[in-house]
Design a protein around this motif. Structure first.
Motif, short mmCIF file in Angstrom:
data_model
loop_
_atom_site.label_atom_id
_atom_site.label_comp_id
_atom_site.label_asym_id
_atom_site.label_seq_id
_atom_site.Cartn_x
_atom_site.Cartn_y
_atom_site.Cartn_z
N VAL A 29 5.07 55.51 8.57
CA VAL A 29 4.44 54.36 9.21
C VAL A 29 5.31 53.12 8.98
O VAL A 29 5.66 52.79 7.85
N VAL A 30 5.63 52.45 10.09
CA VAL A 30 6.34 51.17 10.07
C VAL A 30 5.29 50.10 10.31
O VAL A 30 4.50 50.21 11.25
N LEU A 31 5.27 49.06 9.48
CA LEU A 31 4.23 48.03 9.58
C LEU A 31 4.83 46.66 9.91
O LEU A 31 5.80 46.23 9.29
N PHE A 32 4.21 45.99 10.87
CA PHE A 32 4.43 44.58 11.14
C PHE A 32 3.09 43.91 10.92
O PHE A 32 2.09 44.30 11.52
N ALA A 33 3.04 42.88 10.06
CA ALA A 33 1.79 42.15 9.82
C ALA A 33 2.10 40.67 9.80
O ALA A 33 2.62 40.15 8.81
N SER A 34 1.82 40.00 10.90
CA SER A 34 2.08 38.58 11.02
C SER A 34 1.46 38.09 12.33
O SER A 34 0.97 38.89 13.12
N LYS A 35 1.53 36.79 12.55
CA LYS A 35 1.05 36.25 13.83
C LYS A 35 1.97 36.74 14.94
O LYS A 35 3.18 36.86 14.74
N LEU A 36 1.40 37.01 16.08
CA LEU A 36 2.19 37.46 17.22
C LEU A 36 2.71 36.24 17.99
O LEU A 36 2.24 35.91 19.07
N LEU A 37 3.68 35.58 17.37
CA LEU A 37 4.34 34.40 17.93
C LEU A 37 5.77 34.77 18.30
O LEU A 37 6.36 35.65 17.68
N ALA A 38 6.34 34.04 19.25
CA ALA A 38 7.69 34.35 19.71
C ALA A 38 8.70 34.38 18.57
O ALA A 38 9.55 35.26 18.50
N ARG A 39 8.62 33.42 17.62
CA ARG A 39 9.62 33.37 16.56
C ARG A 39 9.48 34.50 15.53
O ARG A 39 10.40 34.76 14.77
N LYS A 40 8.35 35.19 15.53
CA LYS A 40 8.18 36.34 14.63
C LYS A 40 8.87 37.58 15.17
O LYS A 40 9.05 38.55 14.46
N ARG A 41 9.20 37.58 16.48
CA ARG A 41 10.02 38.61 17.13
C ARG A 41 9.43 40.03 17.05
O ARG A 41 10.16 41.01 16.97
N CYS A 42 8.11 40.12 17.14
CA CYS A 42 7.50 41.45 17.19
C CYS A 42 7.98 42.21 18.43
O CYS A 42 8.11 43.44 18.40
#
Length: 195
Positions: A29-42
């Motif tokens: 499992v790969v996790l991304f946990a942050s706000k979905l903002l442009a600078r977070k680059r999800c």
């Protein structure tokens, strides 16, 4: 201490969360946990995941495509979902967008993952990296995440890649997940370093 304690406690319910999210036991499992903002680059992470999915079609069966777990809400969610709808459906089957979780719920996600990814640009620090390291997880960050020089040692407890380079991000994730033992060792080094 809060995250170490909560992540330790979360391990008891790991399989329950895995079932809730319909995750097979034998896939990382790969996790991304942050706000979905442009600078977070999800969106870069989604692109890297789709690249890994394309690579997996010609890879040996022993190389498992990981799941991508996205925790967070924000202005980019609709664009991320649209990007996934445009992609090959089979490639997207491993993506789970679970939305906002408050801080008390995050340790369950950290416990579940094998590697935590923060591909941000212009990130002053990136406190979620501290949190994931307290869970003893391997870390992949861009070279624009502020905490990187202090917390993430390339090749030791994770990987550092050039910001906005989707192929380099895919390569970094692939390297971390190439060997289960190495990935676990990276997580142990993360916890030692943050301690």
């Amino acid at each position: 201490a809060f995250f170490q304690q909560r992540c330790g406690a979360a391990s008891a319910s790991r399989e329950q969360l895995r079932q809730e999210l319909s995750l097979e036991v034998n896939r990382p499992v790969v996790l991304f946990a942050s706000k979905l903002l442009a600078r977070k680059r999800c969106m870069d992470l989604v692109g890297a995941y789709l690249e890994l999915a394309a690579r997996s079609r010609s890879a040996p069966a022993s190389r498992r495509l990981p799941y991508l777990l996205i925790v967070g809400e924000g202005e980019e969610r609709t664009q991320i979902e649209a990007r996934l709808r445009q992609a090959n459906q089979e490639d997207c089957d491993g993506v789970r967008i679970i939305g906002f979780r408050n801080q008390s719920e995050l340790p369950r996600s950290y416990d579940l993952c094998d590697v935590f990814v923060l591909p941000s640009v212009q990130e002053p620090w990136g406190l979620v990296v501290n949190e994931a390291m307290n869970a003893g997880r391997a870390i992949v960050v861009s070279d624009q995440v502020g905490c990187q020089p202090d917390l993430v040692l390339h090749g030791s407890n994770g990987q550092v890649f050039p910001a906005e380079n989707v192929t380099a991000l895919a390569d970094a994730i692939e390297r971390v997940l190439a060997d289960d033992v190495v990935c676990r060792k990276m997580g142990e080094r993360s916890q030692e370093r943050i301690q």
